[in-house]
Design a protein around this motif. Sequence first.
Motif, PDB file in Angstrom:
ATOM      1  N   PRO A 144       0.890   6.119   3.061  1.00  0.00           N
ATOM      2  CA  PRO A 144       1.565   7.329   2.608  1.00  0.00           C
ATOM      3  C   PRO A 144       1.228   7.648   1.152  1.00  0.00           C
ATOM      4  CG  PRO A 144       3.131   5.517   2.907  1.00  0.00           C
ATOM      5  CD  PRO A 144       1.829   5.088   3.515  1.00  0.00           C
ATOM      6  N   GLY A 145       0.892   8.914   0.886  1.00  0.00           N
ATOM      7  CA  GLY A 145       0.596   9.339  -0.478  1.00  0.00           C
ATOM      8  C   GLY A 145      -0.875   9.246  -0.853  1.00  0.00           C
ATOM      9  N   TRP A 146      -1.686   8.635   0.003  1.00  0.00           N
ATOM     10  CA  TRP A 146      -3.091   8.411  -0.338  1.00  0.00           C
ATOM     11  C   TRP A 146      -4.006   9.532   0.156  1.00  0.00           C
ATOM     12  CZ3 TRP A 146      -5.424   3.970  -2.711  1.00  0.00           C
ATOM     13  CH2 TRP A 146      -4.523   2.938  -3.054  1.00  0.00           C
ATOM     14  N   ASP A 147      -3.556  10.368   1.078  1.00  0.00           N
ATOM     15  CA  ASP A 147      -4.449  11.350   1.699  1.00  0.00           C
ATOM     16  C   ASP A 147      -5.102  12.240   0.649  1.00  0.00           C
ATOM     17  OD1 ASP A 147      -5.782  12.834   3.618  1.00  0.00           O
ATOM     18  OD2 ASP A 147      -4.107  14.217   3.905  1.00  0.00           O
TER      19      ASP A 147
ATOM     20  N   ILE B 168       0.830  -1.210   0.000  1.00  0.00           N
ATOM     21  CA  ILE B 168       0.000   0.000   0.000  1.00  0.00           C
ATOM     22  C   ILE B 168       0.865   1.261   0.000  1.00  0.00           C
ATOM     23  CG2 ILE B 168      -0.261   0.277   2.530  1.00  0.00           C
ATOM     24  CD1 ILE B 168      -3.263   0.465   0.245  1.00  0.00           C
ATOM     25  N   ALA B 169       2.084   1.137   0.550  1.00  0.00           N
ATOM     26  CA  ALA B 169       2.974   2.297   0.654  1.00  0.00           C
ATOM     27  C   ALA B 169       3.584   2.688  -0.695  1.00  0.00           C
ATOM     28  CB  ALA B 169       4.085   2.020   1.675  1.00  0.00           C
ATOM     29  N   ASP B 170       3.348   1.875  -1.741  1.00  0.00           N
ATOM     30  CA  ASP B 170       3.793   2.279  -3.082  1.00  0.00           C
ATOM     31  C   ASP B 170       2.973   3.461  -3.602  1.00  0.00           C
ATOM     32  OD1 ASP B 170       5.753   0.383  -3.173  1.00  0.00           O
ATOM     33  OD2 ASP B 170       4.569  -1.077  -4.314  1.00  0.00           O
ATOM     34  N   GLY B 171       1.894   3.789  -2.891  1.00  0.00           N
ATOM     35  CA  GLY B 171       1.085   4.952  -3.274  1.00  0.00           C
ATOM     36  C   GLY B 171      -0.066   4.573  -4.178  1.00  0.00           C
ATOM     37  N   PRO B 172      -1.038   5.478  -4.308  1.00  0.00           N
ATOM     38  CA  PRO B 172      -2.302   5.151  -4.981  1.00  0.00           C
ATOM     39  C   PRO B 172      -2.158   4.814  -6.467  1.00  0.00           C
ATOM     40  CG  PRO B 172      -2.182   7.503  -4.466  1.00  0.00           C
ATOM     41  CD  PRO B 172      -1.034   6.859  -3.765  1.00  0.00           C
TER      42      PRO B 172
ATOM     43  N   LYS C  32     -12.450   9.547  -1.167  1.00  0.00           N
ATOM     44  CA  LYS C  32     -11.063   9.929  -0.885  1.00  0.00           C
ATOM     45  C   LYS C  32     -10.627   9.495   0.516  1.00  0.00           C
ATOM     46  CE  LYS C  32     -11.436  14.058  -3.776  1.00  0.00           C
ATOM     47  NZ  LYS C  32     -11.456  15.527  -3.826  1.00  0.00           N
ATOM     48  N   PRO C  33      -9.443   8.879   0.627  1.00  0.00           N
ATOM     49  CA  PRO C  33      -8.907   8.574   1.961  1.00  0.00           C
ATOM     50  C   PRO C  33      -8.660   9.876   2.737  1.00  0.00           C
ATOM     51  CG  PRO C  33      -7.721   7.358   0.254  1.00  0.00           C
ATOM     52  CD  PRO C  33      -8.583   8.374  -0.446  1.00  0.00           C
ATOM     53  N   THR C  34      -8.860   9.804   4.070  1.00  0.00           N
ATOM     54  CA  THR C  34      -8.700  10.982   4.921  1.00  0.00           C
ATOM     55  C   THR C  34      -7.630  10.713   5.969  1.00  0.00           C
ATOM     56  OG1 THR C  34     -11.104  11.175   4.702  1.00  0.00           O
ATOM     57  CG2 THR C  34     -10.026  12.700   6.203  1.00  0.00           C
ATOM     58  N   ASN C  35      -6.459  11.288   5.820  1.00  0.00           N
ATOM     59  CA  ASN C  35      -5.347  11.098   6.761  1.00  0.00           C
ATOM     60  C   ASN C  35      -5.135   9.647   7.159  1.00  0.00           C
ATOM     61  OD1 ASN C  35      -4.724  13.917   7.073  1.00  0.00           O
ATOM     62  ND2 ASN C  35      -6.562  14.092   8.348  1.00  0.00           N
ATOM     63  N   PRO C  36      -5.047   8.743   6.190  1.00  0.00           N
ATOM     64  CA  PRO C  36      -4.880   7.332   6.561  1.00  0.00           C
ATOM     65  C   PRO C  36      -3.468   7.103   7.110  1.00  0.00           C
ATOM     66  CG  PRO C  36      -4.687   7.597   4.189  1.00  0.00           C
ATOM     67  CD  PRO C  36      -5.013   8.945   4.735  1.00  0.00           C
ATOM     68  N   PRO C  37      -3.365   6.569   8.332  1.00  0.00           N
ATOM     69  CA  PRO C  37      -2.048   6.493   8.977  1.00  0.00           C
ATOM     70  C   PRO C  37      -1.037   5.584   8.276  1.00  0.00           C
ATOM     71  CG  PRO C  37      -3.747   5.475  10.350  1.00  0.00           C
ATOM     72  CD  PRO C  37      -4.441   6.147   9.229  1.00  0.00           C
ATOM     73  N   ILE C  38      -1.504   4.446   7.705  1.00  0.00           N
ATOM     74  CA  ILE C  38      -0.529   3.511   7.124  1.00  0.00           C
ATOM     75  C   ILE C  38      -0.502   3.584   5.601  1.00  0.00           C
ATOM     76  CG2 ILE C  38      -0.699   1.891   9.062  1.00  0.00           C
ATOM     77  CD1 ILE C  38      -2.314   0.064   7.033  1.00  0.00           C
TER      78      ILE C  38
END
Lengths: 391, 391
Positions: free
Chosen positions: A164-167, A110-114, A156-162
């Motif tokens: 990164p790049g999705w907010d 998931i950290a690869d970004g949206p 839209k994701p809202t400040n998702p902690p795990i």
Amino acid sequence: MTRHELAPTGTATLFQFLRDGRPRTRAELAAETGLARSTVAERIDTLLSSGLLKFSDKANSTGGRPPTTVAFNPAARVVLAADIGATHAKLAVTDLAGDVLVEEDKVLNIADGPEVVLREVCDRGRALLTQAERDETDLLGVGIGLPGPVEHLSGKPTNPPIMPGWDGFDVPAFVRGELGAATLVDNDVNIMALGEYRAHWTKYEHMILVKVATGIGSGLISYGRLHRGSQGAAGDMGHVRVPHDTDILCHCGNVGCLEAVASGAAIAAKLTEAGVPATNSADVVTLARNGSVTALQHIRQAGRDIGEVLATAVSLFNPSVLAVGGALSLAGEHLIAGVREAVYQRSLPLATQNLRIVPLRSGDEAGVSGAAFMVIDHALAAGQVESLLTQ
Amino acid sequence: MTRHELAPTGTATLFQFLRDGRPRTRAELAAETGLARSTVAERIDTLLSSGLLKFSDKANSTGGRPPTTVAFNPAARVVLAADIGATHAKLAVTDLAGDVLVEEDKVLNIADGPEVVLREVCDRGRALLTQAERDETDLLGVGIGLPGPVEHLSGKPTNPPIMPGWDGFDVPAFVRGELGAATLVDNDVNIMALGEYRAHWTKYEHMILVKVATGIGSGLISYGRLHRGSQGAAGDMGHVRVPHDTDILCHCGNVGCLEAVASGAAIAAKLTEAGVPATNSADVVTLARNGSVTALQHIRQAGRDIGEVLATAVSLFNPSVLAVGGALSLAGEHLIAGVREAVYQRSLPLATQNLRIVPLRSGDEAGVSGAAFMVIDHALAAGQVESLLTQ
């Protein structure tokens, strides 16, 4: 835009009658709906040519009377459903009854970004459609679950902690660009709750599903409908304070949050500290299955801590069913035993007299199934289904 | 019994269109509903003769064309609503729009038992009907709120702690025997939540109302609908454990229940212990209004304690509005200030970013208003309204 601009009046009414799956003749439909017979005949023709209805009796090829009975046709369209976690995703193509046609598990990060993650999901989605002998033009829509808070209306994701790049990333716009289909997004626990409810618990009105894994979250069903709350944040119980003294600091900045005390990650940290090394929920489950008494003790205590918070949820929400799922629930009965202990001790007798505290029944299909129902329920509702007839 | 046995198909559909209050011609109704013109004409005649619809244009007495526009007629029937507390009741007669026609406050003692109390309520109800120039045959139904847990479906109180003799009493059967009208019953906090929501907050979907008086309870609104829970016990937060150490014993047998720590009765006890004698919520409010610093301190701390539990409710339910009412809220801003302090400290930012924490706006009319809407919403819903046409 009113519904009259989309499709002739009465079409949606007819379709809602037929969604129960029972075949009917035009005459029966006229009697049931009160619509004029000529109106019924016209609207049924529209629904037949859209494919949403089909004839349910066969024309007699040797010269009998033409087919007269129509029924809902779940094969008219398909849904692409994706339950995306931190390190893997489950994808499925379903029909309009929510039945899975083909499915696939996929490793991702998931950290690869949206953009990277969603492009992979769309690529694999296209492959699954081909496998199901369908294509993108058959898509009713795409349903996606994400491992963090999502504003459901915008997707839209809202400040998702795990993540990164999705907010604030416009997930529906991106997916529509790739696949050309309307896309609905929610958090992973909500779609899991919806999937579990629709598969096993529809005879009850109110349910809470709690997911215990790296984090802790819950999904609420009220009168058979997902209660999402005003910002789509309902069910967020990971940062509720546990009702006993603790000085454990949570990554959110508060102390004593449930997630900091009882999540898979929290238990792994406590076990490591106690000399039993573990890094995540999977390690904790393995230790428990191998009979580590220390692991079992910590899992049971986590169940009690989660149960203390769930006791409040049970008193407030008064569900008939409390389902426990997530990676940590795979450790066996110890987690749910702790939950039961605390809930029955702290909730009012009236709220627990018919309460069922049960393990998740749908297993790891609950998420994709719920993602599919999210799309189907929305798109086939009166007021929405009309748009399918003008395409 | 299917609805076809009750009234001709299409009648309920037509009536639901007209419930918005906007007048329409028969031709407009045929276009909007898709019903055949002849069907519309017949069904409108039925609804006109039942009184649920009226002509909304006047016939021209000098020989113009006859009236053609029909509209919902809120004066067709009336509702008797009663908000019954431990020591007093508020009664009202409303029309079908929920507007109060006449009302009355009445002193009573809930401990006199159901027959004495309900007979008094029915007697005064008859007098109010006369005052409104109506009679029992005009009753759409009776709505009653009681100060304890109620199984809404049966209308029976369930182990109500302050209502000796009421456990399991068939309230609807008794009232029907007295007044001949269908009767719905719920607890006082639920009807207060419904009344407050319908009067002031319908542009939001989700609300929590908390009532702080001798006891502490809450009512939950999900998608505009009262979330009653499986046993009608939802919102019961008086026996949730406060998240800090306390050894205060509650009358329920547990320790640290919110009600034992922060209710009007609990504050009165603490004040008495501190040398400031008080026996109930009213005393506490009087002390606060007279500027007793000790009273203000205790009220503010009660607000914080209630806020700690509400923070969990806010995280779980994610409402747009959190309304604070009940006798203790009359002490001014101190209670709600404590609530705000704790909720904003302990809830997730996402759940509080648009949250309004406000005092009850409807005042002491919220209960009767909600009791009336409970009856109106039920009796005028599609599937129910048909029965009004065959009487």
